[in-house]
Design a protein around this motif. Structure first.
Motif, PDB file in Angstrom:
ATOM      1  N   SER A  84     -14.161 -19.260  12.243  1.00 53.39           N
ATOM      2  CA  SER A  84     -14.825 -19.011  10.734  1.00 53.39           C
ATOM      3  C   SER A  84     -13.677 -19.174   9.542  1.00 53.39           C
ATOM      4  CB  SER A  84     -14.679 -17.209  10.997  1.00 53.39           C
ATOM      5  OG  SER A  84     -13.114 -16.966  11.052  1.00 53.39           O
ATOM      6  N   GLY A  85     -14.425 -18.731   8.762  1.00 43.32           N
ATOM      7  CA  GLY A  85     -13.535 -19.541   7.472  1.00 43.32           C
ATOM      8  C   GLY A  85     -12.737 -18.392   7.358  1.00 43.32           C
ATOM      9  N   LEU A  86     -12.168 -16.901   7.639  1.00 36.19           N
ATOM     10  CA  LEU A  86     -11.107 -16.253   7.702  1.00 36.19           C
ATOM     11  C   LEU A  86      -9.933 -16.883   9.054  1.00 36.19           C
ATOM     12  CD1 LEU A  86     -10.100 -13.230   6.706  1.00 36.19           C
ATOM     13  CD2 LEU A  86     -10.534 -12.057   8.306  1.00 36.19           C
ATOM     14  N   ILE A  89      -8.171 -19.289   7.152  1.00 38.92           N
ATOM     15  CA  ILE A  89      -7.335 -18.873   5.854  1.00 38.92           C
ATOM     16  C   ILE A  89      -6.291 -18.753   6.540  1.00 38.92           C
ATOM     17  CG2 ILE A  89      -7.003 -16.473   4.204  1.00 38.92           C
ATOM     18  CD1 ILE A  89     -10.310 -17.198   3.658  1.00 38.92           C
ATOM     19  N   TYR A 110     -10.752 -13.400  -1.899  1.00 37.88           N
ATOM     20  CA  TYR A 110     -11.721 -12.385  -0.577  1.00 37.88           C
ATOM     21  C   TYR A 110     -10.839 -11.205   0.001  1.00 37.88           C
ATOM     22  CZ  TYR A 110     -14.707 -12.881   3.359  1.00 37.88           C
ATOM     23  OH  TYR A 110     -15.279 -12.443   4.508  1.00 37.88           O
ATOM     24  N   GLU A 153      -8.117 -19.279  -5.076  1.00 35.53           N
ATOM     25  CA  GLU A 153      -9.431 -19.301  -5.558  1.00 35.53           C
ATOM     26  C   GLU A 153     -10.252 -19.643  -6.607  1.00 35.53           C
ATOM     27  OE1 GLU A 153     -10.818 -15.928  -2.113  1.00 35.53           O
ATOM     28  OE2 GLU A 153     -13.122 -16.186  -3.314  1.00 35.53           O
ATOM     29  N   SER A 157     -13.429 -13.995  -5.295  1.00 34.67           N
ATOM     30  CA  SER A 157     -14.500 -13.814  -4.916  1.00 34.67           C
ATOM     31  C   SER A 157     -15.111 -12.741  -5.815  1.00 34.67           C
ATOM     32  CB  SER A 157     -14.272 -13.313  -3.418  1.00 34.67           C
ATOM     33  OG  SER A 157     -13.905 -14.035  -2.549  1.00 34.67           O
ATOM     34  N   ASP A 182      -9.045 -21.704  -1.804  1.00 35.05           N
ATOM     35  CA  ASP A 182     -10.146 -21.397  -0.898  1.00 35.05           C
ATOM     36  C   ASP A 182     -10.733 -22.213  -1.570  1.00 35.05           C
ATOM     37  OD1 ASP A 182     -12.120 -20.370  -0.268  1.00 35.05           O
ATOM     38  OD2 ASP A 182     -11.713 -18.407   0.777  1.00 35.05           O
ATOM     39  N   THR A 184     -14.107 -22.362  -0.746  1.00 36.39           N
ATOM     40  CA  THR A 184     -15.977 -22.915  -0.394  1.00 36.39           C
ATOM     41  C   THR A 184     -16.652 -21.878  -1.522  1.00 36.39           C
ATOM     42  OG1 THR A 184     -14.286 -21.078   1.205  1.00 36.39           O
ATOM     43  CG2 THR A 184     -17.643 -20.319   1.086  1.00 36.39           C
ATOM     44  N   ALA A 204     -14.937 -21.553   4.238  1.00 36.19           N
ATOM     45  CA  ALA A 204     -15.629 -21.202   4.948  1.00 36.19           C
ATOM     46  C   ALA A 204     -16.887 -21.723   5.059  1.00 36.19           C
ATOM     47  CB  ALA A 204     -16.287 -19.880   4.848  1.00 36.19           C
ATOM     48  N   THR A 206     -18.896 -21.968   6.503  1.00 33.26           N
ATOM     49  CA  THR A 206     -20.624 -20.811   7.334  1.00 33.26           C
ATOM     50  C   THR A 206     -20.910 -20.756   5.938  1.00 33.26           C
ATOM     51  OG1 THR A 206     -18.574 -19.746   8.295  1.00 33.26           O
ATOM     52  CG2 THR A 206     -20.985 -18.118   7.762  1.00 33.26           C
ATOM     53  N   LYS A 207     -20.319 -20.781   4.590  1.00 37.90           N
ATOM     54  CA  LYS A 207     -21.471 -20.668   3.268  1.00 37.90           C
ATOM     55  C   LYS A 207     -22.210 -21.895   3.666  1.00 37.90           C
ATOM     56  CE  LYS A 207     -19.073 -16.199   3.554  1.00 37.90           C
ATOM     57  NZ  LYS A 207     -17.447 -16.889   2.493  1.00 37.90           N
ATOM     58  N   MET A 216     -21.121 -20.091  12.354  1.00 40.99           N
ATOM     59  CA  MET A 216     -19.645 -19.366  11.574  1.00 40.99           C
ATOM     60  C   MET A 216     -18.845 -20.479  11.934  1.00 40.99           C
ATOM     61  SD  MET A 216     -20.512 -15.802  11.056  1.00 40.99           S
ATOM     62  CE  MET A 216     -18.816 -15.253  10.749  1.00 40.99           C
ATOM     63  N   TRP A 336     -22.853 -15.705   2.499  1.00 44.06           N
ATOM     64  CA  TRP A 336     -24.040 -16.753   1.523  1.00 44.06           C
ATOM     65  C   TRP A 336     -24.409 -18.017   1.811  1.00 44.06           C
ATOM     66  CZ3 TRP A 336     -20.222 -19.165  -1.219  1.00 44.06           C
ATOM     67  CH2 TRP A 336     -19.701 -18.887  -1.699  1.00 44.06           C
TER      68      TRP A 336
HETATM   69  C1  LIG Z   1     -17.543 -15.825   3.395  1.00 43.55           C
HETATM   70  C2  LIG Z   1     -16.250 -16.295   3.023  1.00 43.55           C
HETATM   71  C3  LIG Z   1     -14.539 -16.589   3.942  1.00 43.55           C
HETATM   72  C4  LIG Z   1     -14.316 -16.186   5.256  1.00 43.55           C
HETATM   73  O1  LIG Z   1     -15.692 -16.925   6.244  1.00 43.55           O
HETATM   74  P1  LIG Z   1     -16.739 -16.357   7.316  1.00 43.55           P
HETATM   75  O2  LIG Z   1     -16.879 -17.474   7.538  1.00 43.55           O
HETATM   76  O3  LIG Z   1     -17.459 -15.476   6.963  1.00 43.55           O
HETATM   77  O4  LIG Z   1     -14.983 -15.649   7.920  1.00 43.55           O
HETATM   78  C5  LIG Z   1     -13.159 -16.967   2.723  1.00 43.55           C
HETATM   79  N1  LIG Z   1     -13.585 -16.971   1.958  1.00 43.55           N
HETATM   80  C6  LIG Z   1     -14.889 -16.628   0.846  1.00 43.55           C
HETATM   81  C7  LIG Z   1     -14.503 -17.247  -0.185  1.00 43.55           C
HETATM   82  C8  LIG Z   1     -15.691 -16.766   1.719  1.00 43.55           C
HETATM   83  O5  LIG Z   1     -17.097 -16.271   0.827  1.00 43.55           O
END
Ligand SMILES: *Cc1c(COP(=O)(O)O)cnc(C)c1O
Length: 391
Positions: A84-86, A89, A110, A153, A157, A182, A184, A204, A206-207, A216, A336
């Motif tokens: 995951s993005g988290l 990090i 975030y 970042e 966020s 970050d 993202t 992330a 994921t986005k 994810m 998103w």
């Molecule tokens: C969503 C997001 C994350 C975390 O990503 P996940 O895949 O949901 O864990 C980290 N940083 C930013 C800026 C995000 O928007």
């Protein structure tokens, strides 16, 4: 990279990086490998550990294809994937800190990044100071000899502050601290962290990289000097993403350039339209000239994605609920970067500590999806009508 190259080099990289058709019987895409055990042909080979792949957790051809593509896109030395993005990090941060160390984290990060610092890191004896994202070179005053890293970042966020990354990097490097970012929002396409002094980049995926809200994934990309500590920590923590999510990200990556162009165009058009609405107090979009960080954005970024915010004039809660609940194209939910438009109320006042969020009314984060712009405006316009009717 100049703005006129928006579809230049990186469009070609997106189509070709991380691919090896000759290695896969001519098939265009690296196949989706599932696997834990990798067999060795002999006892000698096992002892020498002389194979490209040794165990599923440590990588497969699918994982390597995505890692190679991402490292190339971002201009880093190497990339690693996490579930995951988290987790990207948290893994990146723990790679550089020990008990007694200090880190600096932007107040606009975030929120779960902050939660990690305030709980796990704090428990392990690492202290965090949150700083004003607009601090720039002033970060020098917060750096101590125990400061191991500065986490950034940009844009922030929810509130979209643009940070002066080169100024922060110069100050951090002067005391030997690593700079982490970050990235993202901008994706590897619209901001090149390694050209601006960043040592470790997290995403992330994921986005926008996944782009379809169906997987994810996290990415860590390192400069050459920052690679070894992250590789070691990533290995020790035992992080490996699901193969299907890796494959979906590789697939999403191929269309990132065209998707982002549309997200940017629709986001800017919606922002301009919203700025004219009587219900809107403020539009917060770094690519608009009225954004306080616009000059920095223009200096350092080559494009904008589709995520921005607005502040409404004060409205009673039932009126806001009537607006949001009746939307048919804008969905309400976290995350998103998918193909669909989203809207999310937010209020950072409860947890920021170095800055004050001063908004006239409720704040909304919008994600401009790939729908028709006129349909999106009509959906919001009907929402504003419900908002006014419920007053
Ligand atoms: C969503 C997001 C994350 C975390 O990503 P996940 O895949 O949901 O864990 C980290 N940083 C930013 C800026 C995000 O928007």
């Amino acid at each position: 990279m100049t703005k006129t190259q928006k579809s230049g080099k990186h469009a070609t990289q997106l189509a070709h990086s991380g691919r090896d058709p000759a290695g896969f019987h001519g098939f265009v895409n690296a196949p989706l490998y599932r696997g834990s055990t990798v067999l060795y042909p002999s006892y000698d080979s096992l002892l020498a550990d002389d194979q490209d792949y040794s165990y599923g957790r440590l990588g497969t051809p699918t994982v390597r294809a995505l890692q190679d593509a991402l490292a190339e896109m971002e201009g880093g030395h190497a990339s690693l994937l996490t579930p995951s993005g988290l987790s990207a990090i948290t893994t990146a941060i723990v790679s550089f800190v020990s008990s007694g160390d200090h880190i600096l984290v932007s107040d606009s990060v975030y929120r779960p990044t902050r939660r990690f610092c305030d709980t796990v890191l704090s428990r392990l004896g690492v202290t965090t100071t949150y700083y004003d994202p607009l601090i720039g070179a002033g970060i020098s005053e917060l750096l101590t000899e125990r400061t191991k890293l500065v986490f950034t970042e940009s844009p922030g966020s929810q509130t979209f502050e643009i940070q002066d990354i080169p100024a922060i990097a110069t100050a951090a490097h002067a005391v030997g601290a690593e700079v982490m970012m970050d990235n993202t929002w901008a994706t590897p396409l619209y901001f090149k962290p390694f050209q601006h002094g960043v040592d470790v980049v997290v995403h992330a995926a994921t986005k926008y990289l996944v782009g379809h809200a169906d997987a994810m994934l996290g990415v860590i990309t390192m400069s050459e000097s920052a690679t070894a500590p992250v590789v070691k920590t990533h290995d020790i923590l035992g992080l490996c993403p699901g193969p299907e999510d890796v494959y979906l990200t590789l697939r999403g990556l191929r269309t990132l350039d065209v998707r982002l162009q549309r997200h940017e165009e629709t986001g800017l058009a919606l922002a301009a339209w919203l700025a004219e609405r009587p219900e809107v107090s403020k539009v917060i979009h770094p690519a608009r000239t009225d954004h306080p960080g616009h000059a920095l954005w223009k200096r350092d970024f080559t494009g904008a994605s589709g995520l921005f915010a607005i502040v409404l004039k004060p409205v009673p809660r039932p009126a806001l609920a009537a607006m949001l609940d009746g939307l048919s194209l804008f969905g309400m939910g976290y995350s998103w970067g998918g193909y669909e438009s989203l809207i999310l109320p937010f209020d950072p006042r409860g947890y920021r500590s170095a800055t004050v969020w001063d908004a006239e009314g409720p704040s909304l984060r919008l994600h401009a999806g790939l729908e028709d712009i006129e349909d999106l405006k009509a959906d919001l316009e009907a929402g504003f009508r419900r908002l006014s009717d419920t007053r």
